[in-house]
Design an enzyme around this catalytic site. Sequence first.
Site, short mmCIF file in Angstrom:
data_model
loop_
_atom_site.label_atom_id
_atom_site.label_comp_id
_atom_site.label_asym_id
_atom_site.label_seq_id
_atom_site.Cartn_x
_atom_site.Cartn_y
_atom_site.Cartn_z
N ASP A 14 0.83 -1.24 -0.17
CA ASP A 14 0.08 0.05 -0.16
C ASP A 14 0.86 1.32 -0.02
O ASP A 14 0.54 2.21 0.87
CB ASP A 14 -0.89 -0.02 0.98
CG ASP A 14 -1.73 -1.34 1.21
OD1 ASP A 14 -2.48 -1.55 0.33
OD2 ASP A 14 -1.92 -2.09 2.25
N LYS A 17 2.14 2.30 -5.22
CA LYS A 17 2.84 1.66 -6.48
C LYS A 17 2.34 1.92 -7.51
O LYS A 17 2.75 2.35 -8.60
CB LYS A 17 3.19 0.25 -6.10
CG LYS A 17 4.74 -0.18 -6.53
CD LYS A 17 4.47 -1.97 -6.28
CE LYS A 17 4.21 -2.29 -4.58
NZ LYS A 17 2.95 -2.91 -4.49
N GLY A 18 0.98 1.90 -7.59
CA GLY A 18 0.15 1.95 -8.79
C GLY A 18 0.30 3.28 -9.41
O GLY A 18 0.38 3.32 -10.82
N ASN A 39 -5.04 -10.20 -3.77
CA ASN A 39 -4.99 -9.75 -2.44
C ASN A 39 -4.40 -8.09 -2.76
O ASN A 39 -4.53 -7.17 -1.88
CB ASN A 39 -3.98 -10.36 -1.45
CG ASN A 39 -2.38 -10.82 -2.31
OD1 ASN A 39 -2.48 -10.81 -3.70
ND2 ASN A 39 -1.50 -11.48 -1.68
N GLY A 41 -4.17 -4.20 -4.15
CA GLY A 41 -5.18 -3.54 -4.71
C GLY A 41 -4.64 -2.18 -5.24
O GLY A 41 -3.78 -1.57 -4.43
N HIS A 42 -4.48 -1.79 -6.44
CA HIS A 42 -4.00 -0.57 -6.78
C HIS A 42 -5.01 0.58 -7.06
O HIS A 42 -5.97 0.28 -8.01
CB HIS A 42 -3.36 -0.71 -7.84
CG HIS A 42 -2.03 -1.34 -7.82
ND1 HIS A 42 -1.27 -1.94 -8.75
CD2 HIS A 42 -1.34 -1.64 -6.75
CE1 HIS A 42 -0.31 -2.67 -8.15
NE2 HIS A 42 -0.22 -2.52 -6.75
N GLN A 186 2.31 -5.99 -3.37
CA GLN A 186 2.56 -6.20 -2.05
C GLN A 186 3.84 -5.58 -1.34
O GLN A 186 4.10 -4.30 -2.03
CB GLN A 186 2.68 -7.44 -1.46
CG GLN A 186 1.17 -8.29 -1.20
CD GLN A 186 0.81 -9.04 -2.46
OE1 GLN A 186 1.52 -9.37 -3.20
NE2 GLN A 186 -0.43 -8.74 -2.56
N GLY A 303 -11.87 -1.78 3.11
CA GLY A 303 -12.03 -0.55 3.90
C GLY A 303 -11.28 -0.39 5.01
O GLY A 303 -11.82 0.54 6.11
#
Length: 430
Positions: A14, A17-18, A39, A41-42, A186, A303
């Site tokens: 988190d 990176k995206g 697992n 999320g970007h 990750q 969330g």
Amino acid sequence: MSKVIVIVGGQWGDCGKGKIVDFLTEKADIIARYAGGNNAGHTVVVEDQTFKFHLIPSGIIHQDKLNIIGNGTVIDPDVLAKEIEQLESRNIQISDKNLNISTNAHIIQPKHVEEDTATGEKIGTTKRGIGPCYKDKIVRTGMRMSEFIKKDTSAAKKLKPLVKDTYLILNNALEQDKNLLIEGAQGTLLDIDHGTYPFVTSSNPTAGGACTGLGIGPTKINSVHAIMKAYITRVGAGPFPTELGTEEDTNKEDSYQDLRKELGEEGIKHLRRRVVTKANEDDSYNQGRWLRMNGMEYGTTTGRARRTGWFDLVGAHYAIKINGLDSIVITKLDVFTGLKKIKICTAYEFNGKKLTSYPTNTNILKNCSPVYEEHEGWTQDLTEITDFNELPQAAQNYIKRLEQLLKVPISIVSIGPKRSQTIIREDMFF
Ligand code: IMP
Ligand code: MG
């Protein structure tokens, strides 16, 4: 000459990176993912559109780029099929010209999700079936993509045209002087071998995983860079030496959606004021809460409120070694705005002794306490600044001091989610 650049997460994931991968995608021909599954999320913000990806590399929103999901990943076919449909509904057409999936990637099956849901609590997994799927891969009872697409299901039919021998496509592209951007999911401290075991994910998100997870040789890689936030976060259980407040208190907090529902915009504003006031009275839980609220540190999918803490130099030096880092990208510097003091953890203390190298034994790490260096904060908003020298002096000092301590260049500083909010200090990329 082709260039191959690897981007990894330098912390517990988190890290933004995206956004950085999306930013670097412009000069890449191919963007490839090598480990993990949904697992991850970007979130990528382009102009006024927000995209959320779990499996597909963020290069997909650029035209004329080939995106590859490598053999080292694990794929929930329904999730991937849905992601493709979502893109198509926003007029991004998907074909084998812009998305290829490795024949050898393993399939997350419903039984994997069930097992993860039943057993993942202790570690705080994402319950997406990641661990059980990798387990079947390792004991050689798994199902690969090549087998899955023989099925008569809608997901199988949708994915079939995209499934390829991606190792070959990648190696051929390198012979043809194409630029390859490799995107890790990750983070280093979640690596199955090098992370805070057992509180880790089940793959190798570190740079070494790029070779095995894609089928390219280490001699092809030109440089490796890690993304790290100006602070650090962790989702799920496990040791966290620089944590602000406690895991228990963070877990008691509502998700941001619930908070907004409960308090409304005005109530949130009021809460923010209260939190920053307490943070500046040296209340560590509220310092952490400020980072959480200001940095929107809530899971992309679940969330969940993320645990937050000060930048951990000991962990960062570990990431530098494990990945052989050429540079570090610092993201979310803007999140500090409002704090009078910010800290960097320069060492740990364990049993009265000072440690400067990361303990690989999780039981030692659990009992380490941070040694801090304190720095001046700032109150100015950073998000419109485009030149490093125009940042408040305290923000410049923080980055310069961090760089001095890291002994690795800080190539980019990110001050917001948009592409324009990216300050390049040293262009070490394509
Ligand atoms: P799993 O990967 O779902 O098995 O979860 C194992 C651990 O890794 C848990 O602590 C998760 O919270 C963490 N984790 C997995 N993926 C991510 C990610 O993309 N960002 C942050 N933490 C993650
Ligand atoms: Mg994420």
